[in-house]
Design a protein around this motif. Structure first.
Motif, PDB file in Angstrom:
ATOM      1  N   ARG A  83      -6.525 -11.153   3.795  1.00 21.86           N
ATOM      2  CA  ARG A  83      -5.751  -9.912   3.917  1.00 21.86           C
ATOM      3  C   ARG A  83      -6.642  -8.773   4.426  1.00 21.86           C
ATOM      4  N   ARG A  84      -7.831  -8.705   3.881  1.00 19.77           N
ATOM      5  CA  ARG A  84      -8.750  -7.629   4.267  1.00 19.77           C
ATOM      6  C   ARG A  84      -9.146  -7.725   5.734  1.00 19.77           C
ATOM      7  N   ARG A  85      -9.264  -8.957   6.236  1.00 18.00           N
ATOM      8  CA  ARG A  85      -9.738  -9.132   7.617  1.00 18.00           C
ATOM      9  C   ARG A  85      -8.624  -9.166   8.646  1.00 18.00           C
ATOM     10  N   GLN A  86      -7.465  -9.679   8.254  1.00 19.79           N
ATOM     11  CA  GLN A  86      -6.436  -9.986   9.261  1.00 19.79           C
ATOM     12  C   GLN A  86      -5.163  -9.156   9.159  1.00 19.79           C
ATOM     13  N   MET A 106     -12.253   4.717   5.477  1.00 16.33           N
ATOM     14  CA  MET A 106     -12.046   3.944   6.703  1.00 16.33           C
ATOM     15  C   MET A 106     -12.899   2.682   6.737  1.00 16.33           C
ATOM     16  N   LYS A 107     -14.135   2.794   6.234  1.00 10.94           N
ATOM     17  CA  LYS A 107     -15.069   1.662   6.332  1.00 10.94           C
ATOM     18  C   LYS A 107     -14.922   0.660   5.188  1.00 10.94           C
ATOM     19  N   LEU A 108     -14.114   1.022   4.190  1.00 13.20           N
ATOM     20  CA  LEU A 108     -14.054   0.217   2.968  1.00 13.20           C
ATOM     21  C   LEU A 108     -13.821  -1.285   3.205  1.00 13.20           C
ATOM     22  N   PRO A 109     -12.842  -1.670   4.045  1.00 15.03           N
ATOM     23  CA  PRO A 109     -12.597  -3.114   4.200  1.00 15.03           C
ATOM     24  C   PRO A 109     -13.827  -3.864   4.716  1.00 15.03           C
ATOM     25  N   LEU A 110     -14.602  -3.220   5.576  1.00 12.54           N
ATOM     26  CA  LEU A 110     -15.801  -3.891   6.083  1.00 12.54           C
ATOM     27  C   LEU A 110     -16.901  -3.918   5.035  1.00 12.54           C
ATOM     28  N   LEU A 111     -17.036  -2.812   4.303  1.00 11.20           N
ATOM     29  CA  LEU A 111     -18.092  -2.751   3.281  1.00 11.20           C
ATOM     30  C   LEU A 111     -17.854  -3.792   2.187  1.00 11.20           C
ATOM     31  N   LEU A 112     -16.565  -3.983   1.821  1.00 12.73           N
ATOM     32  CA  LEU A 112     -16.247  -4.998   0.816  1.00 12.73           C
ATOM     33  C   LEU A 112     -16.635  -6.391   1.300  1.00 12.73           C
ATOM     34  N   ASP A 113     -16.622  -6.574   2.599  1.00 13.43           N
ATOM     35  CA  ASP A 113     -17.003  -7.857   3.204  1.00 13.43           C
ATOM     36  C   ASP A 113     -18.494  -7.909   3.524  1.00 13.43           C
ATOM     37  N   GLU A 114     -19.205  -6.846   3.179  1.00  9.19           N
ATOM     38  CA  GLU A 114     -20.627  -6.720   3.528  1.00  9.19           C
ATOM     39  C   GLU A 114     -20.852  -6.896   5.027  1.00  9.19           C
ATOM     40  N   LYS A 120     -20.437   2.283  17.570  1.00  6.21           N
ATOM     41  CA  LYS A 120     -19.667   2.728  18.728  1.00  6.21           C
ATOM     42  C   LYS A 120     -18.172   2.572  18.454  1.00  6.21           C
ATOM     43  N   GLN A 121     -17.797   1.412  17.911  1.00  6.43           N
ATOM     44  CA  GLN A 121     -16.380   1.174  17.617  1.00  6.43           C
ATOM     45  C   GLN A 121     -15.879   2.212  16.607  1.00  6.43           C
ATOM     46  N   PHE A 122     -16.697   2.497  15.604  1.00 12.16           N
ATOM     47  CA  PHE A 122     -16.288   3.462  14.586  1.00 12.16           C
ATOM     48  C   PHE A 122     -16.111   4.846  15.189  1.00 12.16           C
ATOM     49  N   ALA A 155      -6.840   0.576   8.411  1.00 12.38           N
ATOM     50  CA  ALA A 155      -6.097  -0.648   8.751  1.00 12.38           C
ATOM     51  C   ALA A 155      -6.685  -1.331   9.985  1.00 12.38           C
ATOM     52  N   LEU A 156      -7.224  -0.526  10.922  1.00 16.79           N
ATOM     53  CA  LEU A 156      -7.666  -1.094  12.202  1.00 16.79           C
ATOM     54  C   LEU A 156      -9.133  -1.468  12.237  1.00 16.79           C
ATOM     55  N   ILE A 157      -9.898  -1.035  11.236  1.00 21.91           N
ATOM     56  CA  ILE A 157     -11.359  -1.153  11.296  1.00 21.91           C
ATOM     57  C   ILE A 157     -11.818  -2.603  11.416  1.00 21.91           C
ATOM     58  N   SER A 158     -11.009  -3.536  10.839  1.00 22.04           N
ATOM     59  CA  SER A 158     -11.442  -4.937  10.893  1.00 22.04           C
ATOM     60  C   SER A 158     -10.731  -5.716  12.006  1.00 22.04           C
ATOM     61  N   ASN A 159     -10.164  -5.015  12.989  1.00 25.52           N
ATOM     62  CA  ASN A 159      -9.436  -5.677  14.079  1.00 25.52           C
ATOM     63  C   ASN A 159      -8.462  -6.730  13.572  1.00 25.52           C
ATOM     64  N   PRO A 160      -7.460  -6.323  12.793  1.00 21.67           N
ATOM     65  CA  PRO A 160      -6.578  -7.307  12.154  1.00 21.67           C
ATOM     66  C   PRO A 160      -5.666  -8.015  13.160  1.00 21.67           C
TER      67      PRO A 160
END
Ligand SMILES: Nc1ncnc2c1ncn2[C@@H]1O[C@H](COP(=O)(O)OP(=O)(O)O)[C@@H](O)[C@H]1O
Ligand SMILES: [Mg+2]
Length: 227
Positions: A83-86, A106-114, A120-122, A155-160
């Protein structure tokens, strides 16, 4: 390509006398890059559909495939990661974490995934969302429109694979609503980001490629407006 496939989805809340059949044998597929609006009266099962396909809750029966993964065959831990990634979820009341800054939210989903955040994307995302002067603010220091832009960023930070929005403009005035829908459409058209939006607003539904109407937990109509 079908990015999403739902097969015979049913959901009953509760048991016995108080049981509510919220979804009754719903099946449909969504192509990658499609913008789908889901409409229907209050209580018809729209949010329930989104929760089942976002992996927020489990169906009573039926299957949900997101990018060919049968998501309800995953265990809770696997599903949380998936869910976090997709899945990019956007709610009417933003659901930001009050003690985290805009940047941290904004960065939370990625940080949770380490996962490292691509700088640049951010910064590109922050500029597109016009949040560059608000990165160190807390959610309660922002307007509703700004908070919703943060939740789009998160929502978009992890390229779902799919972006799901439940009444994303339900709490906003018409100018902010328009801005939020224009942003969602921009990500949909420019990046081919699949987008499913629940809405009461006919003006929003009419901008979608396809409109699915739900009544009493079933699909009442399903029309492709723009092929
Ligand atoms: N967690 C829940 N427990 C019990 N009943 C629920 C729950 N969530 C939704 N429902 C019921 O399921 C039906 C569909 O709800 P929902 O999907 O939220 O509708 P909509 O989003 O279209 O307004 C409603 O009758 C609602 O009361
Ligand atoms: Mg709802």
């Amino acid at each position: 390509m079908d990015i999403l496939k739902i097969e015979h989805l049913s959901k009953t809340y509760g048991k016995g006398e108080t049981a509510v059949k919220a979804l009754d044998d719903v099946s449909f597929s969504v192509q990658k890059g499609q913008f789908v609006a889901i409409i229907g009266p209050s209580g018809s099962g729209k949010s329930t559909i989104l929760h089942m396909l976002g992996g927020v809750d489990r169906p009573t029966s039926g299957k949900v495939f997101v990018d060919h993964t049968d998501i309800h065959s995953l265990n809770e831990t696997q599903l949380a990661i998936f869910r976090r990634r997709q899945i990019g979820l956007i709610y009417q009341f933003y659901n930001l974490i009050p003690v985290l800054t805009v940047e941290e939210n904004m960065k939370l989903p990625l940080l949770l995934d380490e996962h490292q955040v691509d700088k640049k994307q951010f910064s590109d995302l922050v500029k597109t969302l016009n949040l560059q002067d608000r990165l160190n603010h807390l959610p309660n220091q922002l307007s509703g429109g700004q908070q919703q832009r943060v939740s789009i960023g998160r929502a978009l930070i992890s390229n779902p694979a799919i972006m799901l929005a439940d009444e994303p403009t339900g709490n906003l005035d018409s100018i902010n609503s328009r801005e939020i829908i224009d942003l969602l459409k921009m990500f949909n058209k420019t990046f081919n980001q699949t987008l499913i939006v629940i809405t009461h607003d006919e003006r929003i539904a009419l901008q979608a490629d396809r409109i699915i109407a739900i009544e009493d937990g079933r699909i009442a109509s399903d029309e492709v407006v723009r092929p």
